[in-house]
Design a protein around this motif. Structure first.
Motif, short mmCIF file in Angstrom:
data_model
loop_
_atom_site.label_atom_id
_atom_site.label_comp_id
_atom_site.label_asym_id
_atom_site.label_seq_id
_atom_site.Cartn_x
_atom_site.Cartn_y
_atom_site.Cartn_z
N VAL A 1 -9.93 -5.67 2.74
CA VAL A 1 -10.09 -6.61 1.63
C VAL A 1 -9.37 -6.09 0.39
CG1 VAL A 1 -12.25 -7.57 2.47
CG2 VAL A 1 -12.30 -5.60 0.95
N SER A 2 -9.04 -7.02 -0.49
CA SER A 2 -8.33 -6.65 -1.71
C SER A 2 -8.66 -7.64 -2.81
CB SER A 2 -6.81 -6.64 -1.47
OG SER A 2 -6.34 -7.97 -1.38
N HIS A 3 -8.03 -7.44 -3.97
CA HIS A 3 -8.20 -8.35 -5.10
C HIS A 3 -7.27 -9.57 -5.00
CE1 HIS A 3 -4.81 -5.72 -6.10
NE2 HIS A 3 -4.35 -6.73 -6.81
N TYR A 4 -6.41 -9.60 -3.98
CA TYR A 4 -5.48 -10.71 -3.83
C TYR A 4 -6.22 -12.03 -3.62
CZ TYR A 4 -2.04 -7.01 -2.85
OH TYR A 4 -1.24 -5.90 -2.90
N THR A 5 -5.55 -13.14 -3.90
CA THR A 5 -6.11 -14.45 -3.61
C THR A 5 -5.35 -15.13 -2.46
OG1 THR A 5 -4.73 -15.43 -5.36
CG2 THR A 5 -6.99 -14.83 -5.94
N GLU A 6 -4.47 -14.38 -1.81
CA GLU A 6 -3.77 -14.85 -0.62
C GLU A 6 -3.93 -13.79 0.47
OE1 GLU A 6 -1.75 -15.73 -4.43
OE2 GLU A 6 -1.87 -13.85 -3.29
N LEU A 7 -3.54 -14.14 1.70
CA LEU A 7 -3.42 -13.13 2.75
C LEU A 7 -2.10 -12.41 2.52
CD1 LEU A 7 -5.58 -15.10 3.92
CD2 LEU A 7 -4.70 -14.49 6.20
#
Length: 201
Positions: free
Chosen positions: A77-83
């Motif tokens: 998981v990350s802070h991104y809002t996309e894969l």
């Protein structure tokens, strides 16, 4: 890429405020949905990895040796809002401590290893192909895997593995996608890889 062997998929266990790690939730959902290549179901092996440097060192080589996967995909998981599909992994500097409060020796993954390992998979091609297959999630290329356990496991697998390997970062569940949407997005990533890589053989 071998035509035999399963696809190895890993997700991470809990860490920090992620009491349930969304990557492991998504991997389990994909395992339920299944993956196909040319209308044939492809066997999957899924594994939850603790957010611990020593666990990665111990478990990743064993997974490669035991299962001899045709394809390996690690997730986190990350802070991104996309894969985001990561292009490469660096050998250092792994300074943030793991959930046990420990860092790897000399803050690196492999003593004397290359500065970085890059996947043999054409990441942009896979992103484009996965995006064409569906519209629920957006899949993009990333060149910064984060210098934590996500990048660490990616480097380790690229260092010891013998088949194509990728790392996929997911947003936190619900920000903006559901776990099911992300599982289907991961399915399209995997099937795009199989279509492109297997056709080369």
């Amino acid at each position: 890429m071998s035509r035999d062997g399963p696809i190895l998929l890993t997700g991470y266990g809990p860490f920090a405020h992620h009491k349930v790690n969304g990557s492991w939730v998504v991997v389990q959902e994909l395992n339920s949905i299944g993956v196909k290549h040319k209308d044939e179901t492809v066997p999957l092996v899924i594994k939850e990895i603790p957010v611990v440097y020593d666990a990665v060192h111990e478990q990743v080589p064993k997974l490669w040796s035991e299962h001899k996967p045709r394809l390996c995909i690690h997730t986190g998981v990350s802070h991104y809002t996309e894969l985001k599909i990561e292009q490469y992994a660096r050998n250092s500097v792994y300074f943030p401590p793991d959930v046990n409060g420990k860092c790897p020796e000399k803050y690196e993954c492999e003593a004397g290893g290359p500065i970085r390992h890059e996947t043999t998979i054409n990441v942009q091609l896979i992103c484009d192909g996965a995006n064409k297959r569906q519209n629920d999630v957006t899949v993009l290329v990333s060149q910064d895997a984060g210098n934590y356990l996500c990048e660490f496991i990616y480097y380790k697998s690229l260092h010891v593995g013998t088949s194509p390997t990728l790392f996929v970062h997911f947003p936190t569940i619900g920000k903006p996608y559901t776990s099911t949407q992300m599982a289907i997005g991961l399915k399209h990533i995997v099937e795009t890889i199989l279509d492109n890589e297997m056709d080369k053989m």
